[in-house]
Design a protein around this motif. Structure first.
Motif, mmCIF file in Angstrom:
data_model
loop_
_atom_site.group_PDB
_atom_site.id
_atom_site.type_symbol
_atom_site.label_atom_id
_atom_site.label_comp_id
_atom_site.label_asym_id
_atom_site.label_seq_id
_atom_site.Cartn_x
_atom_site.Cartn_y
_atom_site.Cartn_z
ATOM 1 N N ALA A 194 -2.360 2.828 -0.977
ATOM 2 C CA ALA A 194 -3.354 2.792 0.083
ATOM 3 C C ALA A 194 -4.590 3.579 -0.322
ATOM 4 C CB ALA A 194 -2.764 3.383 1.369
ATOM 5 N N THR A 249 0.805 -1.221 0.000
ATOM 6 C CA THR A 249 0.000 0.000 0.000
ATOM 7 C C THR A 249 0.841 1.275 0.000
ATOM 8 O OG1 THR A 249 -0.179 0.019 2.421
ATOM 9 C CG2 THR A 249 -1.898 -1.158 1.185
ATOM 10 N N GLY A 269 -6.582 -1.247 -0.193
ATOM 11 C CA GLY A 269 -6.367 -0.530 -1.451
ATOM 12 C C GLY A 269 -7.723 -0.165 -2.019
#
Length: 451
Positions: A434, A83, A427
Motif C-alpha cells: 500500500a 496492497t 500502490g
C-alpha cells in the motif's frame, strides 16, 4: 480519493487541445522526504457511536464485520495488485491527505485533512471525517500528527439528514461529505467538499458553523451525490458536476478573504458530456459568506484529467497540482498486450505536475494564465534525500501516485507536497504494498520566481 477499486480509472477525460500547452518547464530538486506510514490508525472520540470503532465494513459487495479479513487491492485497471493491508479496520485510518492550508498554525505546523474515507458516499458511512495539524521532519524522515479534530454537527447546520442524525454527538462521516480542500483564516477552518459541492465553515473544535451550496451564473451546482438529486437522473440536466468532480482545490487569496474554489473535473454540458478541457473556478467571499458571482477557467494540458490541490503563493500567483489517472513508475509499465500484470503497471503515471498560474490577468474568456510547471516525474536528487526503498533504482526521483492532493509554498525557494494514498486501494511506489502518505520538500526557486 479513488472511487472504490477501479471506478475512477474509467473516467473519460474531456477533449483536450491537440498539442500540449506551450509553457516553461522549471527544474526541481528533492530537498526532503518524510513518511507517515500507510497503516496509521486512531481511535474515535469517547462519545462517538460504538459502530465507528470498526471502519471499512461496506467496501465490498456485502457488509463485513470481521476485522482485517479482506486484503485491499488496486483494482483490475491497475493490475489488481494486493496492497498488504486488510479491511475492515479497528479504529479510523489517518489516510488520504487531501489538502494543505496556506496559513499555518501558530506553532508552524500544517493544517491538512483526511478525505471521505474509502472513495464513495455509499461505502464510507463508518469513516469519520477529521482534520489534523501535522509537522513533517525532513531530517528524520517522519511526520508527526500533533492534533486531530473530528467534524461534527451538534447545532444541526447541515441542511440534510446525516448518517449519525439521531446521535447526540452527530459526528460526520464519508456518507455526508467528501472534504478535499482546507484553509485556515481568523481562527476558523474552511473546507471544500466534493459531493455537493459545498463549502463548509468549521470552528476549531470541529463544529460545523455553516454550509454553502455552490452558485454559478445564478444556478446552484449539483452532482450525482448531492442530496436531493433523484436517481435516475440525466447528466447535464439534473446535475452538471461529475462524480468525484467537486472541489479538489480551494485557494485562499492573501489579504482579500476570497476563496478560489476549483472543481476537480470539467462540468457537464446539456448533452451530458464534459463542456471542455477546462475546470471552473468560483470565488467565495468569507466576510460576506456568499459567492461573488465571478468565475474563471483553468485549462488542462494534454493528458491531464483532473487537479489535486490549489494554493496561492502571493496575492495573485498560485500553485495547481495537475494529474492524470495513472499510478506507478512508467519504467515498469506493462508491455502492450501483456496478460500477466502482477509485476508491472498497466496504467502508469504520465502526467503529474505542479503548475504556476497567474490569477490577475485572465483572458477574455476567463482563462487563468499558466506561467510554467515542474514535472513531478522528473525530480533531481543529487543529495540522496529520497528515503531508502522509496525511489527508482535509476534515473530521477518520481512522485508517481494516482492522487497527489497537497501542495503549498514553504518559503521563497521551496514547496511541499503530499499524496492521498487511498488506503488500502493504491500502490504507486511498490507493487504489492500500500502507498504510504509521503511528504516531499522540493527546491524550486525558478518556479516560485517566475512571472
Amino acid at each position: 480519493m479513488r472511487l472504490g477499486l477501479a471506478l475512477l480509472a474509467c473516467t473519460i477525460a474531456a477533449p483536450v487541445a491537440p498539442a500540449a500547452l506551450a509553457e516553461e518547464v522549471f527544474p526541481s530538486r528533492l530537498a526532503g522526504h518524510a513518511v507517515l506510514p500507510a497503516f496509521t490508525m486512531i481511535p474515535p472520540p469517547a462519545d462517538a457511536p460504538r459502530d465507528l470503532w470498526l471502519s471499512g465494513r461496506f467496501t465490498g459487495a456485502a457488509r463485513n464485520d470481521a476485522p482485517m479479513s479482506v486484503e485491499g487491492d488496486t483494482g483490475p485497471a491497475y493490475g489488481s495488485h494486493k496492497t498488504g493491508i486488510a479491511l475492515p479496520f479497528l479504529g479510523q485510518p489517518v489516510q488520504g491527505m487531501s489538502g494543505f492550508a496556506m496559513n499555518r498554525a501558530e506553532d508552524g505546523s500544517w493544517f491538512t485533512l483526511t478525505d471521505n474515507g474509502f472513495g464513495t458516499k455509499a461505502n464510507s458511512p463508518d469513516a469519520m471525517l477529521f482534520l489534523h495539524r501535522m509537522q513533517p521532519d525532513f531530517v528524520a524522515g517522519t511526520v508527526e500528527r500533533l492534533e486531530t479534530v473530528f467534524l461534527r454537527d451538534p447545532d444541526r447546520k447541515v441542511p440534510f439528514r446525516i448518517a449519525n442524525e439521531t446521535t447526540e454527538s452527530r459526528y460526520l462521516t464519508g456518507a455526508d461529505f467528501d472534504p478535499e480542500s482546507i484553509q485556515y483564516l481568523d481562527g476558523e477552518i474552511w473546507i471544500g467538499d466534493e459531493f455537493g459541492p459545498y463549502i463548509l465553515r468549521v470552528a476549531m473544535d470541529g463544529r460545523v458553523l455553516s454550509v454553502h451550496p455552490t452558485m454559478l451564473e445564478g444556478r446552484a451546482l449539483a452532482g450525482p451525490d448531492t442530496p436531493g438529486v433523484s436517481v435516475p437522473a440525466q447528466p447535464g440536466r439534473d446535475f452538471r458536476v461529475q462524480r468525484s468532480g467537486g472541489y479538489e482545490g480551494m485557494a485562499l487569496q492573501p489579504g482579500t478573504g476570497l476563496l478560489w474554489a476549483m472543481l476537480e473535473k470539467p462540468l457537464l454540458g446539456d448533452d451530458g458530456q464534459p463542456e471542455g478541457d477546462f475546470l471552473r473556478v468560483m470565488t467565495f467571499d468569507t466576510g460576506k459568506a456568499d459567492w461573488t458571482g465571478d468565475s474563471y477557467r483553468f485549462k488542462l494540458s494534454e493528458g491531464a484529467t483532473a487537479i489535486g490541490d490549489f494554493n496561492f503563493i502571493d496575492e495573485t500567483r498560485a500553485l495547481v497540482i495537475e494529474r492524470d489517472n495513472g499510478e506507478g513508475d512508467a519504467a515498469r509499465a506493462c508491455p502492450e498486450g501483456e496478460a500477466d500484470l502482477s509485476a508491472c503497471y498497466p496504467l502508469p503515471a504520465r502526467v503529474k505536475r505542479v503548475v504556476l498560474v497567474d490569477t490577475a490577468s485572465p483572458d477574455a474568456e476567463g482563462y487563468l494564465r499558466r506561467i510554467g510547471h515542474v514535472d513531478l516525474l522528473d525530480i533531481a536528487d543529487p543529495d540522496g534525500k529520497a528515503l531508502p526503498d522509496l525511489s527508482p533504482e535509476e534515473g530521477s526521483f518520481t512522485f508517481p501516485f494516482f492522487t497527489i492532493e497537497d501542495v503549498a509554498r514553504v518559503d521563497d525557494s521551496h514547496i511541499m507536497l503530499a499524496n492521498d494514498n487511498n488506503l488500502p486501494f493504491s500502490g504507486g511506489r511498490r507493487i504489492g504494498a500500500a502507498a504510504d502518505n509521503e511528504f516531499i520538500l522540493l527546491s524550486v526557486p525558478e518556479l516560485l520566481a517566475a512571472q
